[in-house]
Design an enzyme around this catalytic site. Structure first.
Site, PDB file in Angstrom:
ATOM      1  N   ALA A  92     -37.324 -19.931 -28.184  1.00 32.27           N
ATOM      2  CA  ALA A  92     -37.779 -21.183 -28.788  1.00 32.27           C
ATOM      3  C   ALA A  92     -36.629 -21.750 -29.604  1.00 32.27           C
ATOM      4  CB  ALA A  92     -38.974 -20.909 -29.692  1.00 32.27           C
ATOM      5  N   GLY A 135     -38.925 -16.597 -26.377  1.00 31.48           N
ATOM      6  CA  GLY A 135     -39.656 -17.488 -25.475  1.00 31.48           C
ATOM      7  C   GLY A 135     -39.040 -17.515 -24.090  1.00 31.48           C
ATOM      8  N   GLU A 138     -40.584 -14.714 -22.335  1.00 28.73           N
ATOM      9  CA  GLU A 138     -42.005 -15.043 -22.140  1.00 28.73           C
ATOM     10  C   GLU A 138     -42.175 -16.012 -20.967  1.00 28.73           C
ATOM     11  OE1 GLU A 138     -43.980 -14.581 -26.516  1.00 28.73           O
ATOM     12  OE2 GLU A 138     -42.299 -15.998 -26.333  1.00 28.73           O
ATOM     13  N   GLU A 158     -37.722 -11.606 -31.841  1.00 26.98           N
ATOM     14  CA  GLU A 158     -38.379 -12.430 -32.856  1.00 26.98           C
ATOM     15  C   GLU A 158     -38.484 -11.737 -34.225  1.00 26.98           C
ATOM     16  OE1 GLU A 158     -40.120 -14.050 -28.943  1.00 26.98           O
ATOM     17  OE2 GLU A 158     -39.392 -12.146 -29.721  1.00 26.98           O
TER      18      GLU A 158
HETATM   19  N1  T1G Z   1     -32.656 -21.916 -31.292  1.00 26.80           N
HETATM   20  C1  T1G Z   1     -31.781 -22.810 -31.798  1.00 26.80           C
HETATM   21  N2  T1G Z   1     -30.422 -22.629 -31.843  1.00 26.80           N
HETATM   22  C2  T1G Z   1     -29.968 -21.487 -31.335  1.00 26.80           C
HETATM   23  C3  T1G Z   1     -30.820 -20.493 -30.791  1.00 26.80           C
HETATM   24  C4  T1G Z   1     -32.228 -20.743 -30.773  1.00 26.80           C
HETATM   25  N3  T1G Z   1     -33.102 -19.881 -30.267  1.00 26.80           N
HETATM   26  N4  T1G Z   1     -30.049 -19.458 -30.398  1.00 26.80           N
HETATM   27  C5  T1G Z   1     -28.777 -19.801 -30.664  1.00 26.80           C
HETATM   28  N5  T1G Z   1     -28.710 -21.009 -31.229  1.00 26.80           N
HETATM   29  C6  T1G Z   1     -27.494 -21.734 -31.639  1.00 26.80           C
HETATM   30  C7  T1G Z   1     -26.744 -21.042 -32.776  1.00 26.80           C
HETATM   31  O1  T1G Z   1     -27.231 -21.419 -34.010  1.00 26.80           O
HETATM   32  C8  T1G Z   1     -25.327 -21.559 -32.538  1.00 26.80           C
HETATM   33  O2  T1G Z   1     -25.260 -22.862 -33.044  1.00 26.80           O
HETATM   34  C9  T1G Z   1     -25.240 -21.633 -31.028  1.00 26.80           C
HETATM   35  O3  T1G Z   1     -26.588 -21.703 -30.560  1.00 26.80           O
HETATM   36  C10 T1G Z   1     -24.574 -20.453 -30.407  1.00 26.80           C
HETATM   37  O4  T1G Z   1     -25.214 -19.289 -30.879  1.00 26.80           O
HETATM   38  C11 T1G Z   1     -41.899 -18.487 -28.692  1.00 26.80           C
HETATM   39  C12 T1G Z   1     -41.061 -17.908 -31.267  1.00 26.80           C
HETATM   40  C13 T1G Z   1     -28.449 -16.208 -27.622  1.00 26.80           C
HETATM   41  C14 T1G Z   1     -27.439 -14.033 -28.121  1.00 26.80           C
HETATM   42  O5  T1G Z   1     -33.901 -14.962 -31.557  1.00 26.80           O
HETATM   43  O6  T1G Z   1     -29.469 -14.161 -30.501  1.00 26.80           O
HETATM   44  O7  T1G Z   1     -38.520 -17.539 -28.972  1.00 26.80           O
HETATM   45  O8  T1G Z   1     -23.658 -22.464 -34.851  1.00 26.80           O
HETATM   46  O9  T1G Z   1     -23.226 -18.330 -32.075  1.00 26.80           O
HETATM   47  O10 T1G Z   1     -22.968 -15.217 -30.205  1.00 26.80           O
HETATM   48  O11 T1G Z   1     -42.137 -16.218 -28.911  1.00 26.80           O
HETATM   49  O12 T1G Z   1     -27.521 -16.970 -30.312  1.00 26.80           O
HETATM   50  O13 T1G Z   1     -22.892 -23.358 -32.680  1.00 26.80           O
HETATM   51  O14 T1G Z   1     -24.318 -24.778 -34.192  1.00 26.80           O
HETATM   52  O15 T1G Z   1     -25.311 -16.968 -31.745  1.00 26.80           O
HETATM   53  O16 T1G Z   1     -23.089 -16.229 -27.887  1.00 26.80           O
HETATM   54  C15 T1G Z   1     -36.006 -15.956 -30.174  1.00 26.80           C
HETATM   55  C16 T1G Z   1     -31.352 -16.127 -31.013  1.00 26.80           C
HETATM   56  C17 T1G Z   1     -36.363 -17.240 -30.836  1.00 26.80           C
HETATM   57  C18 T1G Z   1     -32.254 -15.562 -29.980  1.00 26.80           C
HETATM   58  C19 T1G Z   1     -26.048 -16.086 -28.164  1.00 26.80           C
HETATM   59  N6  T1G Z   1     -34.622 -15.984 -29.758  1.00 26.80           N
HETATM   60  N7  T1G Z   1     -30.014 -16.357 -30.525  1.00 26.80           N
HETATM   61  O17 T1G Z   1     -25.164 -15.490 -29.054  1.00 26.80           O
HETATM   62  O18 T1G Z   1     -23.833 -17.553 -29.802  1.00 26.80           O
HETATM   63  S1  T1G Z   1     -38.037 -17.199 -31.441  1.00 26.80           S
HETATM   64  C20 T1G Z   1     -33.668 -15.471 -30.502  1.00 26.80           C
HETATM   65  C21 T1G Z   1     -29.163 -15.314 -30.338  1.00 26.80           C
HETATM   66  C22 T1G Z   1     -38.998 -17.338 -30.017  1.00 26.80           C
HETATM   67  C23 T1G Z   1     -41.194 -17.217 -28.935  1.00 26.80           C
HETATM   68  C24 T1G Z   1     -40.460 -17.115 -30.219  1.00 26.80           C
HETATM   69  C25 T1G Z   1     -27.765 -15.658 -29.939  1.00 26.80           C
HETATM   70  C26 T1G Z   1     -27.477 -15.500 -28.429  1.00 26.80           C
HETATM   71  P1  T1G Z   1     -23.964 -23.390 -33.724  1.00 26.80           P
HETATM   72  P2  T1G Z   1     -24.359 -17.971 -31.224  1.00 26.80           P
HETATM   73  P3  T1G Z   1     -23.655 -16.069 -29.215  1.00 26.80           P
END
Ligand code: T1G
Length: 737
Positions: A92, A135, A138, A158
């Site tokens: 998400a 997500g 999912e 999450e």
């Molecule tokens: N939403 C918004 N921005 C995101 C994002 C996300 N999910 N993931 C990464 N970014 C942005 C981050 O802030 C950065 O921005 C850029 O992307 C590159 O990220 C419904 C509720 C995927 C392994 O927890 O673990 O789904 O600083 O520097 O090292 O049940 O990002 O460049 O402006 O980290 O290559 C669950 C979170 C969400 C994954 C890539 N998902 N992301 O790592 O790049 S909750 C997560 C990561 C959800 C559902 C629930 C990592 C990555 P900027 P980065 P990276």
């Protein structure tokens, strides 16, 4: 056994908007974020929302319309869903959560969309590369088949954001991977690789070579087959061993101390074994909302974005050229030098490590080998990789080869005279353009640089012990340090899998500068009547990995003792200083390494109260005329944590730290501050700066002097009803980074 109660929910939880994602007009069947193309009867849906294909507004809508359009197209026999760029869907859009919690936007449920995908009459094949997280997984599990690139990772991270899967992840994952694995993945948040996902039947195939080509071929194979719906799978839910949940709760209490989301995730997966799918999803949604509106989630989401913001330095644009680091050299193979050497080897950079004597060199290399061997033993490193990394390390007693290094890291004894001597030497040997980095933890970088003819290439690289483990790297900018050197340092930190935080050249930089008043208060508290165990226990229960006096015993009391003696001349007359630590050191009690310090330690380094230390404290206090009283946990925590906050505010005001969030990143990654509290500055915002200031003034009232002089920035923000978060936002807006 604790069950999920959810920490104090800040605001009332509004009803989930049943309005699902409005589809766009079918004729267009795509939007700029999601496209549809046809490959000989196979519909290919591509999500393109850089940088990580998050499910931002418009993406779910685009997926829904393109799936609907493909389902209704007689020319289509099967559907492939894939992500453009470096990854499948990373989850998400985390940025949207704040808007939901603030009430700016309604929370939209992904559930109806996932049911539509699952109920699609044509096979939907999810083609996954990079990461399918949260997500993203999912969505993938709502598909009928999942094919993964060999390097792909899938996970439900999450809980690392203080929430739980909110789109049936806790209901579909146990049906695919089994209950035990689903509990582990949802409660602890670590991803798994493609091979494990295949073995667990999350993935139906691993695609070697071009993923899309392989996925289309796979889709062609299953086009005529039935569409297996994950939600209808029951086999892996049957006869679930209830101890799975009990064990997971025990592990969560031990390894995720104080955190509520892991317990909620366990409860949600448990519901999958007791309730029908829809009821399980409803229970999950309720738990999800409780987590989303919690302070812990706000703190962890703050930490997520704070860690990604630290690399943005005003005046050092992202496109600033960086020096290429192909070869490195390290001076000193002691505790820090050895760890630093491992960091270079771990980043596949050939590294020379020099020591003054053979014995010290052998000792240093033995520690390096032992560290690698223990990682191999724990299955965290393959033997071949260990051998490879060791082959990159050249231990020696001379400066031979230093003239080829692109960076030389110094980790010698913490004394200015020795540092300057070493920097003068390496300055003469090093090639033009070679960066000289000091691992000093508090000395003046400009003073060190003055021993060279290249101050613009001198920078502080302050690692934290054990340097090969701790993720934090304080990058200390000197008066003349070039921006290319700063950009190179940030890039190097990323290569080493470290979090690089920029710090100004003040004594102790960010972390140690704030640590001084924190440890001061801990020592004053025992002089005033609290026991060593009370002080350690109160901060431990607050969530900090180790109490302040226990941490000092681990680091070695002699480290601070040497620094105090070096800077005794800076102490202001008449200002109260802690009285016991020096006496402990004069008696040779340096903490764990001598078996005695603030506490006593057995052969397994297990602490126990030391009656002699307690007697020494009492005696010292009496001699100094310090009134002793019983002190409560709240005061212990407030004096230690608010001392951190106040010093942090001084640092921010002086520009030693760029952002309050940077200070939080330093304390989360270098000092064991609990991420679920967001860091000292974020924590202060959750308490409210007015309350923090009032408490500090109360301490100043009681303890007098300048020690508790409120930082001007803290006073300004408090009086204007503002916060450190707002301070950062305004600064970021002004600097445009
Ligand atoms: N939403 C918004 N921005 C995101 C994002 C996300 N999910 N993931 C990464 N970014 C942005 C981050 O802030 C950065 O921005 C850029 O992307 C590159 O990220 C419904 C509720 C995927 C392994 O927890 O673990 O789904 O600083 O520097 O090292 O049940 O990002 O460049 O402006 O980290 O290559 C669950 C979170 C969400 C994954 C890539 N998902 N992301 O790592 O790049 S909750 C997560 C990561 C959800 C559902 C629930 C990592 C990555 P900027 P980065 P990276």
């Amino acid at each position: 056994m604790a069950s999920f109660t959810g920490d104090e929910v800040q605001t009332s939880i509004p009803q989930v908007d049943r309005l699902t994602y409005q589809s766009v007009d079918c004729r267009t069947a795509m939007n700029e974020l999601v496209s549809l193309s046809l490959r000989d009867g196979i519909a290919v849906i591509t999500i393109s929302n850089p940088p990580v294909n998050a499910l931002s507004p418009g993406v779910p809508e685009g997926i829904r319309s393109t799936v609907e359009s493909a389902a209704n197209d007689p020319a289509v026999s099967a559907i492939v869903v894939t992500g453009a760029g470096r990854t499948f869907i990373a989850g998400a859009d985390i940025r949207e959560f704040a808007k939901v919690v603030s009430g700016e936007k309604p929370r939209r449920s992904l559930l109806p969309l996932l049911l539509e995908i699952e109920d699609c009459p044509k096979p939907v094949v999810m083609a996954i590369h990079g990461t399918a997280f949260g997500g993203g997984l999912e969505v993938a599990m709502a598909g009928h088949y999942r094919v993964l690139a060999a390097s792909a990772q899938v996970g439900q991270p999450e809980v690392k954001l203080g929430i739980i899967p909110g789109a049936a992840g806790t209901q579909r994952l146990p049906r695919l991977a089994g209950v035990a694995k689903a509990v582990e993945m949802c409660a602890f948040g670590d991803p798994i690789g493609a091979r494990e996902a295949h073995a667990l039947e999350i993935a139906d195939a691993i695609i070697e070579g071009d993923l899309l080509t392989g996925a289309i071929a796979f889709a062609r194979e299953v086009a005529a087959k039935p569409c297996p719906k994950t939600r209808e799978r029951q086999k892996k839910l049957r006869d679930t061993d209830p101890s799975i949940f009990a064990k997971a709760r025990q592990r969560a209490e031990k390894t995720r101390r104080g955190q509520t989301a892991p317990l909620a995730a366990i409860e949600a997966v448990e519901a999958a074994t007791r309730l029908p799918f829809d009821a399980g999803c409803a229970h999950e949604a309720e738990l999800f909302d409780r987590c989303l509106y919690s302070t812990q989630s706000k703190a962890l989401i703050h930490a997520f974005f704070a860690e990604r913001a630290v690399s943005r330095i005003p005046g050092v644009p992202q496109e600033t050229p960086v020096y290429e680091i192909r070869r490195a050299a390290v001076i000193g193979a002691g505790t820090m030098g050895g760890g630093i050497t491992m960091n270079y080897a771990n980043a596949s950079i050939p590294v020379i490590v020099k020591e003054a004597g053979q014995e010290a060199l052998d000792r240093g290399m033995a520690v390096i080998r032992r560290n690698y061997a223990s990682s191999v033993k724990k299955g965290k490193l393959a033997q071949a990789e260990m051998d490879h990394r060791l082959s990159l390390i050249t231990p020696q007693l001379t400066y031979d080869g230093f003239e080829q290094a692109d960076i030389i890291a110094e980790a010698v004894f913490e004394g200015m005279a020795l540092k300057k001597q070493v920097f003068a030497e390496i300055d003469r040997i090093a090639k033009p353009g070679c960066i000289l980095a000091s691992n000093t933890s508090y000395l003046d970088i400009d003073e060190i640089a003055s021993a060279t003819r290249r101050p613009q290439l001198v920078v502080g690289h302050h690692y934290f012990s054990p340097a090969n483990v701790m993720r934090l790297l304080e990058i200390v900018r000197g008066r003349d340090t070039d921006k290319e050197v700063l950009a190179t340092s940030m890039a190097l930190a990323k290569r080493m899998n470290k979090v690089g935080v920029l710090a100004g050249n003040a004594r102790g930089f960010i972390g140690n500068r704030m640590l001084t008043p924190y440890l001061r208060e801990a020592q004053f508290l025992v002089e005033e009547g609290a026991s060593v165990e009370d002080v350690n226990g109160a901060l431990y229960d607050f969530g900090i990995a180790m109490g302040p006096l226990a941490m000092s015993d681990l680091a070695g009391l002699d480290v601070g003792w040497r620094a105090r003696r070096e800077f005794r001349h800076l102490e202001k007359p008449g200002v109260r200083v802690p009285l016991v630590a020096d006496q402990l050191c004069e008696q040779g009690r340096f903490g764990q390494k001598t078996g005695r310090g603030w506490s006593k330690y057995d052969e397994n380094r297990q602490p126990s109260p030391d009656p002699e230390t307690a007697a020494l404290i009492e005696q010292t206090a009496r001699k100094a005329g310090i009134e002793r009283r019983s002190i409560g946990r709240e005061e212990i925590v407030d004096r230690c944590v608010f001392a951190l906050v106040n010093e942090g505010a001084h640092l921010l005001g002086e520009g030693i730290a760029l952002r309050a969030a940077d200070i939080d990143v330093v304390y989360l990654n270098g000092y064991g501050f609990p991420a679920w509290r967001g860091g000292p500055m974020f924590y202060a915002d959750t308490v409210g700066l007015k309350t923090v200031l009032a408490r500090i003034e109360e301490f100043r009232e009681r303890h007098g002097g300048d020690l508790w002089l409120p930082a001007p920035l803290l006073r300004r923000l408090s009086e204007s009803g503002s916060s450190f978060g707002e301070f950062d936002r305004q600064k970021q807006a002004a600097a445009g980074v």
